[in-house]
Design a protein around this motif. Sequence first.
Motif, PDB file in Angstrom:
ATOM      1  N   TYR A   3      44.545  11.064  59.189  1.00 28.56           N
ATOM      2  CA  TYR A   3      43.428  11.852  59.704  1.00 28.56           C
ATOM      3  C   TYR A   3      42.296  11.976  58.692  1.00 28.56           C
ATOM      4  N   GLU A   4      42.633  12.103  57.417  1.00 26.45           N
ATOM      5  CA  GLU A   4      41.601  12.225  56.380  1.00 26.45           C
ATOM      6  C   GLU A   4      40.723  10.985  56.350  1.00 26.45           C
ATOM      7  N   TYR A   6      40.399   8.722  58.731  1.00 26.34           N
ATOM      8  CA  TYR A   6      39.699   8.592  60.014  1.00 26.34           C
ATOM      9  C   TYR A   6      38.435   9.456  60.010  1.00 26.34           C
ATOM     10  N   ALA A   7      38.547  10.686  59.518  1.00 24.45           N
ATOM     11  CA  ALA A   7      37.399  11.594  59.474  1.00 24.45           C
ATOM     12  C   ALA A   7      36.326  11.073  58.519  1.00 24.45           C
ATOM     13  N   ASP A  83      42.714   3.233  65.843  1.00 26.23           N
ATOM     14  CA  ASP A  83      43.015   4.653  65.630  1.00 26.23           C
ATOM     15  C   ASP A  83      42.334   5.521  66.686  1.00 26.23           C
ATOM     16  N   LEU A  87      44.212   7.925  69.124  1.00 27.41           N
ATOM     17  CA  LEU A  87      43.837   9.335  69.094  1.00 27.41           C
ATOM     18  C   LEU A  87      43.553   9.873  70.490  1.00 27.41           C
TER      19      LEU A  87
END
Length: 117
Positions: A3-4, A6-7, A83, A87
């Motif tokens: 998630y890190e 991806y953000a 991703d 998601l």
Amino acid sequence: MDYENYAKVAKALADPKRVKIVDMLSCGAMCACDILEHFDFTQPTLSHHINLLVKAGLVTTEKSGTWHYYDLNKNAFEKFKADTAELTADTPACICEPVRSKAVCAIEKRADQVTQK
């Protein structure tokens, strides 16, 4: 899914100027001077935008003499697309499955209580 990361990628793409740079690089590698011709800002500002794209892993850089050439990291974009699909997909392996299971159990329990009355 990371998630890190991806953000970080999403944040790098959250600026229209950087999206335009990505679009330009989709045609192939370009030097900074050629990219800069398409914008109404200074070279340091371009460097800032490119640096964010490089740090997010979306753009690669290669120095040839005094010129810097930038290109898309197509693998990073494929990962981002995959991703994003993961998601937004409702799959059995979804992170929300334990939460959904609890909600379904609660709904079924209430339905049983209503039926018993």
